[in-house]
Each structure stands twice: as structure tokens, then as C-alpha cells.
Design a protein around this motif. Structure first.
Motif, PDB file in Angstrom:
ATOM      1  N   MET A  71       0.817  -1.200   0.000  1.00 50.20           N
ATOM      2  CA  MET A  71       0.000   0.000   0.000  1.00 50.20           C
ATOM      3  C   MET A  71       0.860   1.263   0.000  1.00 50.20           C
ATOM      4  SD  MET A  71      -2.877   1.006   2.850  1.00 50.20           S
ATOM      5  CE  MET A  71      -3.492   2.682   3.042  1.00 50.20           C
ATOM      6  N   GLU A  72       1.910   1.269   0.806  1.00 52.31           N
ATOM      7  CA  GLU A  72       2.819   2.413   0.865  1.00 52.31           C
ATOM      8  C   GLU A  72       3.450   2.688  -0.501  1.00 52.31           C
ATOM      9  OE1 GLU A  72       5.499   1.165   3.882  1.00 52.31           O
ATOM     10  OE2 GLU A  72       4.321   2.022   5.534  1.00 52.31           O
ATOM     11  N   LYS A  73       3.941   1.630  -1.148  1.00 53.26           N
ATOM     12  CA  LYS A  73       4.603   1.799  -2.445  1.00 53.26           C
ATOM     13  C   LYS A  73       3.626   2.293  -3.508  1.00 53.26           C
ATOM     14  CE  LYS A  73       8.324  -1.552  -1.726  1.00 53.26           C
ATOM     15  NZ  LYS A  73       8.953  -2.832  -2.190  1.00 53.26           N
ATOM     16  N   LEU A  74       2.409   1.757  -3.484  1.00 52.66           N
ATOM     17  CA  LEU A  74       1.406   2.171  -4.468  1.00 52.66           C
ATOM     18  C   LEU A  74       1.053   3.649  -4.300  1.00 52.66           C
ATOM     19  CD1 LEU A  74      -0.686   1.664  -6.670  1.00 52.66           C
ATOM     20  CD2 LEU A  74      -2.251   0.805  -4.896  1.00 52.66           C
ATOM     21  N   ILE A  75       0.840   4.071  -3.059  1.00 50.77           N
ATOM     22  CA  ILE A  75       0.462   5.459  -2.808  1.00 50.77           C
ATOM     23  C   ILE A  75       1.612   6.406  -3.138  1.00 50.77           C
ATOM     24  CG2 ILE A  75      -0.186   7.101  -0.989  1.00 50.77           C
ATOM     25  CD1 ILE A  75      -1.785   4.815   0.288  1.00 50.77           C
ATOM     26  N   GLN A  76       2.824   6.016  -2.802  1.00 52.69           N
ATOM     27  CA  GLN A  76       3.983   6.849  -3.139  1.00 52.69           C
ATOM     28  C   GLN A  76       4.163   6.952  -4.650  1.00 52.69           C
ATOM     29  OE1 GLN A  76       7.074   4.904  -0.916  1.00 52.69           O
ATOM     30  NE2 GLN A  76       6.398   5.732   1.044  1.00 52.69           N
ATOM     31  N   PRO A 114      -9.730  -6.472  11.787  1.00 51.94           N
ATOM     32  CA  PRO A 114     -10.626  -5.329  11.603  1.00 51.94           C
ATOM     33  C   PRO A 114      -9.924  -4.229  10.808  1.00 51.94           C
ATOM     34  CG  PRO A 114     -10.640  -6.069  13.882  1.00 51.94           C
ATOM     35  CD  PRO A 114      -9.496  -6.765  13.214  1.00 51.94           C
ATOM     36  N   TYR A 115     -10.683  -3.539   9.952  1.00 52.31           N
ATOM     37  CA  TYR A 115     -10.122  -2.447   9.163  1.00 52.31           C
ATOM     38  C   TYR A 115     -11.219  -1.448   8.839  1.00 52.31           C
ATOM     39  CZ  TYR A 115     -12.253  -3.905   4.707  1.00 52.31           C
ATOM     40  OH  TYR A 115     -13.143  -4.180   3.694  1.00 52.31           O
ATOM     41  N   LEU A 116     -10.851  -0.314   8.261  1.00 56.58           N
ATOM     42  CA  LEU A 116     -11.819   0.700   7.869  1.00 56.58           C
ATOM     43  C   LEU A 116     -11.800   0.820   6.346  1.00 56.58           C
ATOM     44  CD1 LEU A 116     -13.804   2.767   9.128  1.00 56.58           C
ATOM     45  CD2 LEU A 116     -11.995   4.474   8.909  1.00 56.58           C
ATOM     46  N   PRO A 117     -12.886   0.443   5.662  1.00 57.26           N
ATOM     47  CA  PRO A 117     -12.905   0.505   4.201  1.00 57.26           C
ATOM     48  C   PRO A 117     -12.681   1.929   3.680  1.00 57.26           C
ATOM     49  CG  PRO A 117     -14.756  -0.777   5.034  1.00 57.26           C
ATOM     50  CD  PRO A 117     -14.129  -0.101   6.219  1.00 57.26           C
ATOM     51  N   GLY A 118     -12.103   2.017   2.481  1.00 60.81           N
ATOM     52  CA  GLY A 118     -11.853   3.317   1.879  1.00 60.81           C
ATOM     53  C   GLY A 118     -13.119   4.131   1.714  1.00 60.81           C
ATOM     54  N   SER A 119     -14.254   3.467   1.457  1.00 61.65           N
ATOM     55  CA  SER A 119     -15.523   4.182   1.313  1.00 61.65           C
ATOM     56  C   SER A 119     -15.919   4.876   2.615  1.00 61.65           C
ATOM     57  CB  SER A 119     -16.625   3.215   0.880  1.00 61.65           C
ATOM     58  OG  SER A 119     -16.758   2.137   1.804  1.00 61.65           O
ATOM     59  N   SER A 120     -15.586   4.247   3.752  1.00 58.19           N
ATOM     60  CA  SER A 120     -15.883   4.862   5.051  1.00 58.19           C
ATOM     61  C   SER A 120     -14.969   6.055   5.314  1.00 58.19           C
ATOM     62  CB  SER A 120     -15.721   3.831   6.167  1.00 58.19           C
ATOM     63  OG  SER A 120     -16.641   2.773   6.027  1.00 58.19           O
ATOM     64  N   PHE A 162      -7.997   5.005   0.136  1.00 59.35           N
ATOM     65  CA  PHE A 162      -7.595   3.620   0.350  1.00 59.35           C
ATOM     66  C   PHE A 162      -8.158   3.089   1.672  1.00 59.35           C
ATOM     67  CE2 PHE A 162      -4.661   5.207  -2.715  1.00 59.35           C
ATOM     68  CZ  PHE A 162      -4.276   4.119  -3.490  1.00 59.35           C
ATOM     69  N   ASP A 163      -8.262   1.756   1.744  1.00 61.63           N
ATOM     70  CA  ASP A 163      -8.650   1.134   3.008  1.00 61.63           C
ATOM     71  C   ASP A 163      -7.616   1.470   4.081  1.00 61.63           C
ATOM     72  OD1 ASP A 163     -10.741  -0.072   1.647  1.00 61.63           O
ATOM     73  OD2 ASP A 163      -9.681  -1.979   1.381  1.00 61.63           O
ATOM     74  N   PHE A 213      -3.115   2.353  12.600  1.00 67.36           N
ATOM     75  CA  PHE A 213      -3.628   2.084  11.262  1.00 67.36           C
ATOM     76  C   PHE A 213      -2.966   3.056  10.291  1.00 67.36           C
ATOM     77  CE2 PHE A 213      -6.723   0.144  13.919  1.00 67.36           C
ATOM     78  CZ  PHE A 213      -7.450  -0.760  13.170  1.00 67.36           C
ATOM     79  N   VAL A 214      -2.804   2.605   9.048  1.00 67.33           N
ATOM     80  CA  VAL A 214      -2.258   3.479   8.019  1.00 67.33           C
ATOM     81  C   VAL A 214      -3.394   3.893   7.078  1.00 67.33           C
ATOM     82  CG1 VAL A 214      -1.535   1.519   6.575  1.00 67.33           C
ATOM     83  CG2 VAL A 214      -0.541   3.777   6.194  1.00 67.33           C
ATOM     84  N   PHE A 215      -3.547   5.189   6.894  1.00 67.37           N
ATOM     85  CA  PHE A 215      -4.549   5.765   5.997  1.00 67.37           C
ATOM     86  C   PHE A 215      -3.828   6.307   4.767  1.00 67.37           C
ATOM     87  CE2 PHE A 215      -6.474   5.759  10.117  1.00 67.37           C
ATOM     88  CZ  PHE A 215      -7.849   5.699   9.935  1.00 67.37           C
ATOM     89  N   GLY A 216      -4.460   6.193   3.621  1.00 62.72           N
ATOM     90  CA  GLY A 216      -3.828   6.682   2.408  1.00 62.72           C
ATOM     91  C   GLY A 216      -4.800   7.315   1.432  1.00 62.72           C
TER      92      GLY A 216
END
Length: 265
Positions: A71-76, A114-120, A162-163, A213-216
Motif C-alpha cells: 500500500m505504501e509503495k502504491l500510494i507513493q 478489523p479495518y476501515l474501508p476506503g468508502s468509510s 484507500f482502506d 492504522f495506516v490511511f492513504g
């Protein structure tokens, strides 16, 4: 008594490295037949069942690390922005999901945490921009998040959300809500709340305080200057929104608050 769960699944899902989200949502192994009405129920075993996943960290550290790194690499690569946020209160995403214990939790399908979906995440930030930032216009909000679906055929905005994933195995805790007037809450039209109703303790699972948690977020078109500016606006809102209005269920009671995790950033 026969359980509505085949033996092979019970053996695999009770293993230490099993997907606890799948176990929690699909393969409950403590059902009983209700004596009077002959339906499957957990009755008073709900808390004991949840206790089996709240005694230790949930999730595989290696799998989580790999997912977060991807996820980090994709966002960067997309010229986006990462935020590492730590829960400063209990956090309950997806409490309204169907579940054997009545109060659900949103589990990542493959990581089993548990996680927080990107839509949320998108919904939280849109709410913050709409209600709390007096400097932003409705046109800017629609450009960033996409127009309201009922008013437009297009719902795509200039920012991708992102999630939010935990960066390490997650500690869960049990909390309890106790409605003092259960019959009144079921149907207020039948009568008023009275003192002789019995309180009904309802246990439910939560993500504990202190979980990171990591948010992107990223621009939809990384080469578009307008999309880049939109990402900058969103990254200013994100820590404020997670601190002030929170995420998930029961935010009115102080749940779902986050603060920046300086150790991860």
C-alpha cells in the motif's frame, strides 16, 4: 449435540494462524438449539465466544507488513499521502453488520483483521468538509469526493481513498452495552419505558486503544495539478476529522478517535 459446522472447518479455523474474521462471521462453533422455540442461538455464550478472540493479538504480522508495504509503495508511486494514526479510544467499524452476536465488526476478507474501508474514510472526510470547513465550497467538495449519486450520473471524485489497514496484529477488547428498557426500544408505540423492565447486557467486540492504522489518499490522475491540490486539502482534513468526529460506530460516546502516531510516520 450436532453443531451447524463441519468438523474440518472447525479444526482449521480454530488454529492459531487462522483467519479470525472468517471464523467470527461465518463459522461460529458454539450454537445451541433454543429449548422452547427450536432455533440456533448462542444465548449466554456470546461473551465467552468473543473472549476467545480478545485474549491475544489478531492477524499475521508478516502478512500485515507485506500488505502495508504494498500500500505504501502504491500510494507513493501515485504521488499520494500516507498517514499513520493510532486509536486513542476504542474503535468499532461495521457494528451494524449481521453477526451471530448481534453486533458486527468489519473484517478484512484476506488479512482477517478489523479495518476501515476506503468508502468509510471517504464518507468521514466528506462529512468533515461539509460540516466543519467553512472555507470550502460545495463545488470543491463535489470535485474532490464526486457529486451526490442521486443528483448526478457520475460519482467519481479527484481523490482516491484507500482502506485503512492495521500495521501490526490487532488487540481486541469486549465492551458491554446495557439497554434498561429493551421492550420499549423494540417498539416505542407499545408503551412507555417502565422501571420493572429487566436490563439486557449486550457484549460486543471493539478494537482496543493504542492500535496503529495506516490511511492513504492519492490523486486520481497523478499528473493533474488540480487533483494534487485536492489531495493536499484532504490530507489537512484527515487528522482533524479522525480526532474530532472519529470513525466507526458509537462516535457520539467517544469511540473511534485517532491521533497521529509519530513513531510510524
Amino acid at each position: 449435540m450436532m453443531m451447524p459446522l463441519y468438523v474440518e472447518a472447525s479444526t482449521v479455523l480454530n488454529a492459531k494462524d487462522s483467519n479470525k474474521g472468517l471464523w467470527f462471521e461465518k463459522f461460529c462453533n458454539q450454537w445451541e438449539i433454543h429449548e422452547k422455540y427450536a432455533y440456533w442461538t448462542l444465548e449466554k455464550k456470546k461473551q465467552a465466544w468473543m473472549q476467545s478472540v480478545s485474549n491475544s493479538k489478531i492477524g499475521d504480522a508478516h502478512q500485515l507488513n507485506c500488505a502495508v508495504k504494498r500500500m505504501e509503495k502504491l500510494i507513493q508511486f501515485r504521488s499520494g499521502k500516507l498517514y499513520y494514526m493510532k486509536t486513542i479510544s476504542r474503535f468499532v467499524p461495521g457494528m451494524g453488520r449481521s453477526n451471530p452476536v448481534d453486533n458486527g465488526l468489519t473484517w478484512h476478507h484476506t488479512l482477517g483483521v478489523p479495518y476501515l474501508p476506503g468508502s468509510s474514510v471517504k464518507g468521514i472526510l466528506r462529512s468533515w468538509a461539509t460540516s466543519y470547513d467553512t472555507m470550502v465550497t460545495s463545488t470543491q467538495i463535489n470535485d474532490i469526493f464526486g457529486p451526490i449519486p442521486e443528483k448526478s450520473n457520475s460519482s467519481v471524485g479527484s481523490v482516491v481513498f484507500f482502506d485503512a489497514l492495521p500495521v501490526a496484529p490487532v488487540q481486541l477488547e469486549i465492551d458491554i452495552m446495557t439497554p434498561h428498557h429493551p421492550e420499549y426500544y423494540k417498539d416505542p408505540k407499545k408503551g412507555k419505558p417502565v422501571d420493572w423492565e429487566s436490563p439486557n447486557p449486550i457484549p460486543f467486540l471493539t478494537v482496543a486503544e493504542g492500535q496503529t492504522f495506516v490511511f492513504g489518499v492519492a490523486p486520481r490522475c497523478s499528473g493533474n495539478e488540480g487533483d494534487q491540490k485536492a489531495v493536499q486539502m484532504v490530507t489537512e482534513w484527515l487528522p482533524q476529522a479522525l480526532d474530532w468526529i472519529g470513525a466507526g460506530a458509537k462516535t457520539a460516546w467517544g469511540y473511534g478517535r485517532f491521533a497521529s502516531d509519530s513513531k510510524q510516520g
